[in-house]
Scaffold this active site. Structure first.
Site, PDB file in Angstrom:
ATOM      1  CE  LYS A 174      43.927-102.347  59.029  1.00 45.88           C
ATOM      2  NZ  LYS A 174      44.431-101.134  59.643  1.00 45.88           N
TER       3      LYS A 174
ATOM      4  NE  ARG B 174      45.234-104.705  54.858  1.00 41.15           N
ATOM      5  CZ  ARG B 174      45.048-103.386  54.767  1.00 41.15           C
ATOM      6  NH1 ARG B 174      45.965-102.625  54.174  1.00 41.15           N
ATOM      7  NH2 ARG B 174      43.963-102.823  55.258  1.00 41.15           N
TER       8      ARG B 174
ATOM      9  CD  GLU C  44      52.644 -97.412  58.374  1.00 45.13           C
ATOM     10  OE1 GLU C  44      51.716 -97.449  57.557  1.00 45.13           O
ATOM     11  OE2 GLU C  44      52.840 -98.319  59.205  1.00 45.13           O
TER      12      GLU C  44
HETATM   13  N1  PMP Z   1      49.152 -97.527  57.892  1.00 45.11           N
HETATM   14  C1  PMP Z   1      48.581 -97.927  59.038  1.00 45.11           C
HETATM   15  C2  PMP Z   1      49.436 -98.102  60.236  1.00 45.11           C
HETATM   16  C3  PMP Z   1      47.206 -98.183  59.089  1.00 45.11           C
HETATM   17  O1  PMP Z   1      46.637 -98.594  60.221  1.00 45.11           O
HETATM   18  C4  PMP Z   1      46.420 -97.990  57.926  1.00 45.11           C
HETATM   19  C5  PMP Z   1      44.948 -98.301  57.957  1.00 45.11           C
HETATM   20  N2  PMP Z   1      44.199 -97.279  58.579  1.00 45.11           N
HETATM   21  C6  PMP Z   1      47.049 -97.546  56.761  1.00 45.11           C
HETATM   22  C7  PMP Z   1      48.425 -97.343  56.761  1.00 45.11           C
HETATM   23  C8  PMP Z   1      46.282 -97.345  55.484  1.00 45.11           C
HETATM   24  O2  PMP Z   1      45.880 -98.601  54.989  1.00 45.11           O
HETATM   25  P1  PMP Z   1      44.550 -98.778  54.132  1.00 45.11           P
HETATM   26  O3  PMP Z   1      44.687 -97.871  52.969  1.00 45.11           O
HETATM   27  O4  PMP Z   1      44.533-100.214  53.756  1.00 45.11           O
HETATM   28  O5  PMP Z   1      43.410 -98.374  55.002  1.00 45.11           O
END
Ligand code: PMP
Length: 293
Positions: free
Chosen positions: A153, A54, A186
């Site tokens: 990210k 990623r 989200e």
């Molecule tokens: N959405 C956002 C905006 C995030 O920053 C994160 C990570 N903390 C997630 C979802 C969850 O992603 P992951 O399961 O890869 O940590």
């Protein structure tokens, strides 16, 4: 933070007190860069390859030439954990555009900068995995993918931080973020799931969400356990009227939601499907991952 922490800084492992970035680094000046938050459980780095992939995908989108290969990045993560003798922890791997001048153009930044911190994390208190957390809906909409894709990210988390401030002011732990058209996207640092009549739903990534690694793990575990899990758009109506709601993230793992905008979700505690998914997740993370010792 433990002052004895050893941090990887652009090729060297140094004590925390010496871990410094330049004021001319565009990661700091412009939020120009990308990062990963990774967990380590039981001496294993969880989903290491997926996290590095990623990061490399984000770097590609940002046209950021990371000076390390995929294997070298994996090594940096493992070695930073080893130097700190960690068995369980939280790892922050960051790539910045590097040092440039005061203009925003990345052409003035010849070398991206990589650093990695491996420490411990304070999760939601264990009690909240039984009682659930209250959430609110932020006024702040999630970035539209046509402007800044939430799949990146990036080091610019202001969209999420503005929503998190709303949650803080409301005394809530997290905030639901809606897409421009009002569907649920989200949360500020977590993906969202709801359960209705035994079926699990989560918004598709194109609604404007990070393609969460915990989200994908939960999708795989839930389907593997025989649940119907649909990636399908839904609105706040569906959240308020859900039997259960839970959030997923590397830090949060799989945390139940007890209320949304003061509407009690289901019984107002951790529901049976959420409890089952959390149990499957916690079992899975301890048994899978890249062993580092
Ligand atoms: N959405 C956002 C905006 C995030 O920053 C994160 C990570 N903390 C997630 C979802 C969850 O992603 P992951 O399961 O890869 O940590």
């Amino acid at each position: 933070m433990d002052p004895n922490l050893i941090v990887y800084m652009g090729g060297e492992y140094v004590p925390l007190s010496e871990a410094k970035v330049s004021v001319l680094d565009h990661g700091l000046l412009y939020g120009d860069g990308a990062f990963e938050g990774i967990r380590m459980y039981n001496g294993r780095v969880f989903k290491l390859k997926e996290h590095i992939r990623r990061l490399l995908d984000c770097a590609k989108v940002l046209m950021l030439d990371i000076p390390l290969s995929q294997e070298e990045l994996e090594q940096v993560v493992c070695e930073t954990c080893r130097k700190n003798q960690l068995r369980d922890g939280y790892i922050r791997l960051v790539v910045t555009r590097g040092v440039g001048d005061l203009g925003l153009s990345p052409t003035k930044c010849p070398t991206p900068y990589v650093f990695c911190i491996a420490a411990t994390i304070s999760l939601y208190p264990e009690e909240m995995y039984k009682t659930g957390i209250p959430v609110i809906t932020a006024q702040q909409r999630r970035n539209n993918p046509t402007i800044l894709d939430p799949q990146i990210k990036s080091l610019n988390y202001l969209n999420n931080i503005l929503a998190k401030i709303e949650a803080n002011h409301a005394g809530a732990q997290e905030a639901i973020m809606l897409a421009q058209n009002g569907v649920v996207a989200e949360c500020t640092a977590d993906n969202i799931f709801i359960v209705r009549d035994g079926v699990i739903y989560t918004p598709p990534i194109y609604c404007g969400a990070l393609d969460g690694i915990t989200r994908q793990t939960v999708i795989d575990l839930a389907r593997g356990a025989g649940y119907t899990l649909l990636e399908q758009e839904f609105t706040l109506f569906n959240v308020y009227s859900a039997d259960e709601c839970f959030l997923t993230g590397t830090g949060a793992e799989c945390v139940p939601v007890c209320s949304a905008d003061r509407r009690t979700i289901g019984t107002g505690n951790c529901g049976p499907v959420t409890a089952h998914i959390l149990e499957l997740y916690r079992h899975y993370v301890r048994a899978n991952g890249t062993e580092i010792y």
